[in-house]
Scaffold this motif. Structure first.
Motif, PDB file in Angstrom:
ATOM      1  N   VAL A   3       0.671  -1.143  -0.475  1.00 36.61           N
ATOM      2  CA  VAL A   3       0.007   0.116   0.340  1.00 36.61           C
ATOM      3  C   VAL A   3       1.083   1.251  -0.140  1.00 36.61           C
ATOM      4  O   VAL A   3       1.632   1.414   0.971  1.00 36.61           O
ATOM      5  N   SER A   4       0.585   2.662  -0.923  1.00 37.19           N
ATOM      6  CA  SER A   4       1.534   3.591  -0.978  1.00 37.19           C
ATOM      7  C   SER A   4       0.134   4.458  -0.712  1.00 37.19           C
ATOM      8  O   SER A   4      -0.841   4.357  -1.246  1.00 37.19           O
ATOM      9  N   ILE A   5      -0.037   5.549  -0.061  1.00 40.82           N
ATOM     10  CA  ILE A   5      -0.432   6.574   0.459  1.00 40.82           C
ATOM     11  C   ILE A   5       0.333   7.818   0.014  1.00 40.82           C
ATOM     12  O   ILE A   5       1.257   8.151   0.733  1.00 40.82           O
ATOM     13  N   VAL A   6      -0.826   8.963  -0.169  1.00 38.29           N
ATOM     14  CA  VAL A   6       0.266   9.839  -0.782  1.00 38.29           C
ATOM     15  C   VAL A   6      -0.860  11.441  -0.013  1.00 38.29           C
ATOM     16  O   VAL A   6      -1.977  11.649  -0.147  1.00 38.29           O
ATOM     17  N   LEU A   7      -0.575  11.985   0.740  1.00 38.93           N
ATOM     18  CA  LEU A   7      -0.839  12.458   1.570  1.00 38.93           C
ATOM     19  C   LEU A   7      -0.493  14.030   0.957  1.00 38.93           C
ATOM     20  O   LEU A   7       0.420  14.861   0.703  1.00 38.93           O
ATOM     21  N   ARG A   8      -1.683  14.651   0.277  1.00 34.55           N
ATOM     22  CA  ARG A   8      -1.285  16.164  -0.743  1.00 34.55           C
ATOM     23  C   ARG A   8      -2.174  17.063  -0.038  1.00 34.55           C
ATOM     24  O   ARG A   8      -2.787  16.906   0.876  1.00 34.55           O
ATOM     25  N   ILE A   9      -0.739  18.020   0.389  1.00 39.96           N
ATOM     26  CA  ILE A   9      -1.469  18.892   1.142  1.00 39.96           C
ATOM     27  C   ILE A   9      -1.604  20.306   0.719  1.00 39.96           C
ATOM     28  O   ILE A   9      -0.391  20.754   0.490  1.00 39.96           O
ATOM     29  N   HIS A  10      -2.360  20.968   0.234  1.00 36.39           N
ATOM     30  CA  HIS A  10      -2.157  22.265  -0.612  1.00 36.39           C
ATOM     31  C   HIS A  10      -1.961  23.296   0.458  1.00 36.39           C
ATOM     32  O   HIS A  10      -2.253  23.052   1.464  1.00 36.39           O
ATOM     33  N   PHE A  11      -1.546  24.559   0.091  1.00 31.41           N
ATOM     34  CA  PHE A  11      -0.920  25.552   0.831  1.00 31.41           C
ATOM     35  C   PHE A  11      -1.189  26.827  -0.229  1.00 31.41           C
ATOM     36  O   PHE A  11      -1.310  26.800  -1.617  1.00 31.41           O
ATOM     37  N   SER A  12      -1.594  28.173   0.247  1.00 33.65           N
ATOM     38  CA  SER A  12      -1.356  29.145  -1.122  1.00 33.65           C
ATOM     39  C   SER A  12      -0.474  30.432   0.159  1.00 33.65           C
ATOM     40  O   SER A  12      -0.160  29.845   0.917  1.00 33.65           O
ATOM     41  N   PRO A  13      -0.434  31.166  -0.147  1.00 30.35           N
ATOM     42  CA  PRO A  13       0.186  32.191   0.397  1.00 30.35           C
ATOM     43  C   PRO A  13      -0.103  32.710   1.849  1.00 30.35           C
ATOM     44  O   PRO A  13       0.402  32.962   2.585  1.00 30.35           O
ATOM     45  N   GLU A  14      -1.893  32.603   2.092  1.00 30.20           N
ATOM     46  CA  GLU A  14      -2.193  32.749   3.014  1.00 30.20           C
ATOM     47  C   GLU A  14      -2.166  31.625   3.820  1.00 30.20           C
ATOM     48  O   GLU A  14      -2.714  32.076   4.720  1.00 30.20           O
TER      49      GLU A  14
END
Length: 162
Positions: A3-14
């Motif tokens: 199993v492989s899991i990608v934790l995708r974390i979005h970010f912005s300047p704010e």
């Protein structure tokens, strides 16, 4: 089966400076586990009616922010483990084993179509099982079935109505 899991974390300047508590938790819970990869992703303008109101990074600022996040997660000399999606003409949403799990437990295929009802293919139940929405998964996988390159590249394009 691995199993492989990608934790995708979005970010912005704010939100960039608000990620420190999350990074601390990820560092504690996931960086030692090889099944998990971390993917930091700066938000982008993808054509919504609200695009003009979204603050985004320039390319240079985005690279600096990614280096900062990597450093916070893995240390100054740590490995750069940011998961990168290869230049591949097949979209992750076309792949049968690629799912997104939303904070509310809804399960989907596409990170672009988050509010499209067709993207709600299942719900994660309290016991860890999935409750599938009948007929919602197959349209996302039609490119695999018929080997249509356009559907494989982006199953959202011409996705049938539910």
């Amino acid at each position: 089966m691995p199993v492989s899991i990608v934790l995708r974390i979005h970010f912005s300047p704010e939100t960039l400076q608000l990620l420190d508590p999350l990074i601390k938790d990820i560092k504690k819970e996931f960086t030692h586990d090889p099944r998990f990869s971390i993917f930091f992703k700066a938000i982008e303008r993808l054509g919504s009616p609200n695009d003009a109101s979204i603050k985004i990074f320039s390319e240079t600022e985005k690279e600096e922010a990614l280096k900062l996040l990597q450093s916070k997660l893995f240390g100054e000399n740590g490995s750069s483990q940011n998961y990168s999606f290869p230049d591949n003409p097949i979209c992750y949403a076309s792949r049968p084993n690629s799912l997104i799990i939303r904070a509310n437990g809804n399960v989907g295929k596409c990170t672009v179509a988050l509010y499209d009802e067709r993207n709600h293919i299942a719900s994660l139940q309290p016991d860890g099982t999935l409750k599938l929405v009948p007929g919602r998964l197959a349209p996302w996988l039609r490119g695999i079935e018929n080997l249509d390159l356009a559907s494989l590249a982006c199953p959202l394009v011409n996705l049938p109505s539910s």
